[in-house]
Design an enzyme around this catalytic site. Sequence first.
Site, PDB file in Angstrom:
ATOM      1  N   GLU A  24       0.866  -1.198   0.000  1.00 17.87           N
ATOM      2  CA  GLU A  24       0.000   0.000   0.000  1.00 17.87           C
ATOM      3  C   GLU A  24       0.891   1.232   0.000  1.00 17.87           C
ATOM      4  O   GLU A  24       1.038   1.911   0.980  1.00 17.87           O
ATOM      5  CB  GLU A  24      -0.972   0.007   1.179  1.00 17.87           C
ATOM      6  CG  GLU A  24      -0.351  -0.274   2.534  1.00 17.87           C
ATOM      7  CD  GLU A  24      -1.325   0.057   3.687  1.00 17.87           C
ATOM      8  OE1 GLU A  24      -2.218   0.898   3.488  1.00 17.87           O
ATOM      9  OE2 GLU A  24      -1.171  -0.521   4.760  1.00 17.87           O
ATOM     10  N   GLU A  69       4.007   8.760  -4.280  1.00 16.90           N
ATOM     11  CA  GLU A  69       4.772   8.373  -3.090  1.00 16.90           C
ATOM     12  C   GLU A  69       5.838   7.344  -3.434  1.00 16.90           C
ATOM     13  O   GLU A  69       6.326   6.622  -2.576  1.00 16.90           O
ATOM     14  CB  GLU A  69       3.832   7.864  -1.991  1.00 16.90           C
ATOM     15  CG  GLU A  69       2.878   8.935  -1.500  1.00 16.90           C
ATOM     16  CD  GLU A  69       2.122   8.539  -0.229  1.00 16.90           C
ATOM     17  OE1 GLU A  69       2.647   7.735   0.558  1.00 16.90           O
ATOM     18  OE2 GLU A  69       1.008   9.039  -0.046  1.00 16.90           O
TER      19      GLU A  69
END
Lengths: 761, 761
Positions: free
Chosen positions: A492, A501
Amino acid sequence: MSGWDRFATLATSFTHDELSYASATHAPADSPKDKDKETPILRIAGEARSRGYELVCVPLTTARWKERWADMCILAGEGGGGEGEREKTVEAERRAERWRMSPSFLREEVTMSRLDEAEGTIALISDWLQLDARDDWVRHDSEIALRQELAYASYLNIHTAILPPPRHRAHVTSYARAINACLKSVPYMQLSIRLPIYDPPSTSTSSVSTPQLVVSDLPVLPRKSKAKKAPEDELNATWEMWDIVRSVCDYNPRLTLTLDLTPPLPTTLGVLSKWTAEPVQHIFLPASTFIANTKGYPVLPKGTQSFVRQSMAHRPIIIMSDVRSGTHSKGGESAYSQYIRHLEKSSPVVQAALKAGTVENFAQGYQDYLQAPLQPLMDNLQSITYQTFERDPVKYRNYEEAIYNALVEWPASDRIVICVAGAGRGPLVARSLLAIQRSRRPAFVYAVEKNPNAFVTLQNRQEMEWGSGVQLIYGDMRSIEIPEQADILVSELLGSFGDNELSPECLDGAMRFLKADGISIPCSYTAHLAPLQSSKLFNETRMNKDPSKSAETPYVVMFQNVDILSADGGGLGGRCGPQTQECWEFEHPRKDGVVDDRGLPITNSHNTRSAKLTFHIPHAGVLHGLAGYFEAVLYKGVGLSIHPQHKDRVSKDMLSWFPLFFPFKDPLYLPSNSELQVSIWRLTNERQVWYEWYAESFLPVFSAPLPGGEDHKTPTSSHDPFFASTTTHVAVPSPLIDAVDSSFSPVSGGGGREEGGRGCS
Amino acid sequence: MSGWDRFATLATSFTHDELSYASATHAPADSPKDKDKETPILRIAGEARSRGYELVCVPLTTARWKERWADMCILAGEGGGGEGEREKTVEAERRAERWRMSPSFLREEVTMSRLDEAEGTIALISDWLQLDARDDWVRHDSEIALRQELAYASYLNIHTAILPPPRHRAHVTSYARAINACLKSVPYMQLSIRLPIYDPPSTSTSSVSTPQLVVSDLPVLPRKSKAKKAPEDELNATWEMWDIVRSVCDYNPRLTLTLDLTPPLPTTLGVLSKWTAEPVQHIFLPASTFIANTKGYPVLPKGTQSFVRQSMAHRPIIIMSDVRSGTHSKGGESAYSQYIRHLEKSSPVVQAALKAGTVENFAQGYQDYLQAPLQPLMDNLQSITYQTFERDPVKYRNYEEAIYNALVEWPASDRIVICVAGAGRGPLVARSLLAIQRSRRPAFVYAVEKNPNAFVTLQNRQEMEWGSGVQLIYGDMRSIEIPEQADILVSELLGSFGDNELSPECLDGAMRFLKADGISIPCSYTAHLAPLQSSKLFNETRMNKDPSKSAETPYVVMFQNVDILSADGGGLGGRCGPQTQECWEFEHPRKDGVVDDRGLPITNSHNTRSAKLTFHIPHAGVLHGLAGYFEAVLYKGVGLSIHPQHKDRVSKDMLSWFPLFFPFKDPLYLPSNSELQVSIWRLTNERQVWYEWYAESFLPVFSAPLPGGEDHKTPTSSHDPFFASTTTHVAVPSPLIDAVDSSFSPVSGGGGREEGGRGCS
């Protein structure tokens, strides 16, 4: 709905007649304790408060002031006439000059003189001032009068003044310049421009003919008796006036809007939606705007109704005017307020915000707030941050579903190996175990985590909950080794824009753990963009400490005071895409990549991306930035999405990600029916990953003769094959932008990563 | 013309063939002293210098580099094929990855390796690099190669690199982004974009087919065999590409242009004039551009001739290429250089600059230099400054003529009183005396001056030259008294924009000295504006210390790297004015003004002004500022003017005033055939006078159906009666600007005044 969670603040405005009547009938207070009835204003303001209004609007000046001003400034301007006439003119001019030298009021020219009278009061500046008159002297003297009034209001500690509207498109720059000068000369005070939502002349509340009719050679406010509905052009023209005023005032945050809804609105929001991106602080609603329902009670026309409901999101001050004159047969004064409270209660935005479990409710207090991005790789997150994200009711349910489906569909096997890459405090480990249990497949879980603090929680959970089905591994997924390769790699690492990210880079490292025929959950994700307008976000971006840098990095933002400028399709030849458009995709495991001996990519070049998108802009607006979203396929039909048009289908009520906001340093004006081309790049070097973005506006041009001038040729052809022979380049903004200088290293362990914040932290 | 006053620098570029031939035929230097013949490059560069070239251009890389790059980066991109094919591809990809990780050259891939080889050399970057290819990987690897080449050039201390041109309008933003990244990564070096003036494909000098033909699905450079003349659209399109590149690079001053004049140019400058506002550092002229004259010698086509002549003003480096291949039958290599020197000598700008007495000659060294404004009231000027202005051959001649005419026409009188208000070192006193002498009228001169130092010079001159016909009075004209009122008041208080040195305010004070029927010389003056483009001035403005303030004040500038954007008339319905337009006028003595007991105005309100001007913009451009000019009527037919279209008629060769430059903080793109509305205000308060200015661009819109999209309505009507139903608002810039905070006090003696610099100081 209790008082504290009300979205609208109610105010009422007093007319000159009401003030005169109050003065005429004023009796001194009965007892010395009745401080708040000492003056007529205090008395009627107190009465209004007792009827439920939280604020009152009071005209700052009286008719006496208007008379004196007109006498000095209009008479002097007239000139001409006989000798006696001339002497009068010179005398008026002399009085005007003395006034200009030292502008001041006489007591009977103002309505208030005490601090307590002004407390909680919004001042209405003289509405007959014409800052955009054709006549130079009227403009000049209106500006002096405006400054005089604002200085007096400031003396009385009044916090908000409502200013008369601009009236002339041709002279609106003069109006804007004067307002800008006032913003600079009066500290603290909010100046709110009253702006009839279309057709300004219809909304003058002053019953006396205004001075401009005396001086202007041209009837300034040519009021045609029109059909009721506002044509879109007129609604656009109003916004255009506002756009010029706030541009000239350089988006001063003390400049706000008082939208005057006197004229009825169209029932479709369309062009009206742009007001959601503007600082509408007050909504002005006179009784005459209300129509009578079948029982005779006042209600608003359909279009105005839905606009007011929509506006509740911005917590407006709603100014009810002329509500004590008995315009409607039933309900009296209170009927208007009750009706507004009814609209508030039935507003979808209010309902969503008050309902637990919605993003709107979750996000209260975070709207339009620029969040410092999380850096989960460089910084080790705090337990409280993990906890916030673990509470998402949707995200982990979908992860479990994806893992479950993958297990169920997995070919017969003695032992399926799952590896959770970046386990945090363990939510995906727990979900993996639940999925294994439900699927009744034999499986084993490795959990990799590099945050030493979270690793303590993991050890705890293993001992207390998980037992021997799980093996914990401490270290960075880009450098450690694990005992065996996995069939399913679960991670995740997604940000609001998907890859922002550094999920692609991290998973490049973790792919070493995955068997050749293994699968990754998520298996792919895409990044999406839409152009947006928002003076609020533009100002928030600028207020960051280093203004030259503040526009160079994306932010995580829960949008509210924002309008998406694009519409689906359109453009010449239909070459524009949908309202929100896909930039690029990442897939895991990646195909055919060249890797080194350790199984790691040699460079990060394969993770660069670029996109060029073309948007249709139906209504004129100002581009302040881009909204960024992601969609991910976890496994086959199960996904995650914050894409505004898909999210409710894919992952309704998911809370973990707010959109990304890519700001532009300079606003770019986009004409109606223009096309916006956005270029965006995901770039990389040996240490960093960043985005750059750029926008250009094109306006379709038709072949038609241009009268006048030596140059009769319309530019109908262009070099650009994409834009063929139908467009011309309109405007170029400046922002080409590097993101923050965060370090990234796909091969060594200690590197940081790109900005990665998302939801609330 | 001697060497030092040459305007063009000549350079020659070497081809790969010439370099190969030089290497093949290279013999080691005869003696150890022949250092400059040690290598083939040194030898041929030395030979070129001996033939009169001051600089040489050398391709930085060899064909070997191109081969290796294509092998790695194109082959890898191909993919597919059989198993053996696939293995080759993977191997190529692996080599490419290793190169991307650490880009470097092999010795035989570069042409130079020694510092002395690179000295005085302009490097030609590989012209087959495609920073704007359609293919993501070609773009990506071209950028890495570009950085590698620039890093190598930087290692060799090369100061200037010429970059391959952008080729795709659709991907020019990618090209621009890459250039911007290079500007940031390579310090000091000038990057010069080679830009064919139209139709880029025609000018590739590389004879080998370029890599893009291998990878692109679309033939990238669809070369149609065209008619010779460039259509205006194509010339505009070239400039548009450049505009995007330099905008993305934020007007980096190290980014320059190499204009490639290979295609013939139109004979009228028109759209070409915009290049005068751009940083054209090099002009590229291959032998093939030259045509043979009747004798067989090379000459340039007419259009190219006049463009090169015009360009001399900017002192270009002219790169002669392919001049040793015998393209023309007569004259050999030297014929090309001689021809360029001939164009230089016959260039009107060169001739004007070299001729004494012209403004161009006077202004040498001051072009495009932002001058700190003079403050003659606040600061007492130095004697040297007075001397500079007194040398103007035209200004004082016209003053004398005006005074003479006034005297001659004066009604019969015993004694005409002249008052010189602001006498300085006395030039107007001397001219008054000459005029009196010539007119044979009885007259007496008062000379008022507040500069105590200049007053010493005045006393000197009275004693030595003037005698009793003159009385000197020391003091500020706004506060002193004089013995008797004058018939003629003479002053020289004008600034470049007329009123910008506060002539109106000073003369308001001095009007007390004038009889009711007296006259003022000057009796009126007007201010004029034209919109301009200039990257040079935009950058100069930004480089001022406080960037937020630097755009808020006008400057005195001798324009050179500037293009005026407007053209006479035009626009829909011909509503646009001439190229240069009048803003406002001041008259002296002023009529019907109210004054106080001392004869002074009560406020300065009567000296506020505003103007709204509409300009026709025939060719797309970028607005960087406004050019300000003045005209004055001294007396009847005698005047002073720096208005570009009138000055030669009114006051040819007057040197005292350069134009005023009103900068904009943000550039504003103006489409072809647009209309520009400029608002400008002269504002005042009790202490100051300043200007504010603002611009908006409008594009005429025609009624025509818009295909596609839900929104079929073209905005054809607007609220604005002036713009009626034919235009839409296009773009708004931000600049609303206060001038410097100089103090002004019309009633007391010690005040300062607004910025007042003008010519050289």
